[in-house]
Design an enzyme around this catalytic site. Structure first.
Site, mmCIF file in Angstrom:
data_model
loop_
_atom_site.group_PDB
_atom_site.id
_atom_site.type_symbol
_atom_site.label_atom_id
_atom_site.label_comp_id
_atom_site.label_asym_id
_atom_site.label_seq_id
_atom_site.Cartn_x
_atom_site.Cartn_y
_atom_site.Cartn_z
ATOM 1 C CE1 TYR A 44 37.253 46.367 25.040
ATOM 2 C CE2 TYR A 44 36.549 47.659 23.147
ATOM 3 C CZ TYR A 44 36.760 47.545 24.505
ATOM 4 O OH TYR A 44 36.487 48.599 25.328
ATOM 5 C CG HIS A 87 33.971 39.650 26.885
ATOM 6 N ND1 HIS A 87 33.324 38.563 27.446
ATOM 7 C CD2 HIS A 87 33.270 40.734 27.311
ATOM 8 C CE1 HIS A 87 32.297 38.977 28.166
ATOM 9 N NE2 HIS A 87 32.234 40.293 28.090
#
Length: 184
Positions: free
Chosen positions: A13, A18
């Site tokens: 990630y 995000h």
């Protein structure tokens, strides 16, 4: 002041939309030469001067508990949360105190754990073409065009956060609110 960057833990990630809050915290750690003081509180906590930087290591949807725990343990009054915002085009920076979560699960968790009375640093990441693609969109990497300006956007946001340490939200908001980075 407790400054929190929202994101998801793990290498998968790292550079996703995000995780833009984590990216800002990483840059602030470098710029302020902040010292890591704890890996407790379900997060990584850094300190410089009398200020704290937190990267919750729960997933986004559970980040409020880490924020609450640090806030209570250190008796911190002012909290700033840096997060991605789908409702703003990439490169837009806005500031807000209080308000709704707008469907953002990290903010929802924060609201549930510490109330809605904290400063939000809203970093525009744009939105997908189709509503049903939101989850995959926020967990995807920035486009090449966005990546070309991402570091500059993060640096600019860091300057705004640093200004918040000694200025009012209104002053910082009037000086650092931007639309469609980069500035011309």
């Amino acid at each position: 002041m407790l400054i929190v960057g929202l994101g998801n833990p793990g290498a998968n990630y790292e550079r996703t939309r995000h995780n833009i809050g984590f990216m800002v915290i990483d840059e602030l750690v470098k710029k302020q030469n902040a010292q890591k003081i704890s890996s407790s509180f379900d997060g990584t906590l850094f300190k410089f001067s009398n200020h704290f930087l937190l990267k919750p290591l729960t997933f986004m949807n559970l980040s409020g508990s880490a924020i609450r725990d640090v806030k209570q343990f250190y008796k911190i009054d002012e909290v700033v949360v840096i997060h991605d915002d789908l409702d703003l085009p990439f490169g837009t920076l806005r500031f807000k105190k209080g308000g709704g979560h707008g469907g953002h699960n990290g903010l929802r968790s924060t609201d549930e754990h510490i109330s809605k009375e904290y400063i939000r640093v809203r970093m525009g990441i744009g939105k997908p073409e189709h509503k049903g693609e939101v989850a995959s969109y926020v967990l995807s990497n920035f486009t090449k065009d966005e990546q070309a300006h991402l570091d500059e956007f993060i640096t600019f946001t860091c300057k705004a956060i640093e200004a918040l340490l000694t200025n009012t939200l209104e002053d910082v908001s009037s000086k650092y609110t931007i639309k469609n980075f980069p500035l011309k």
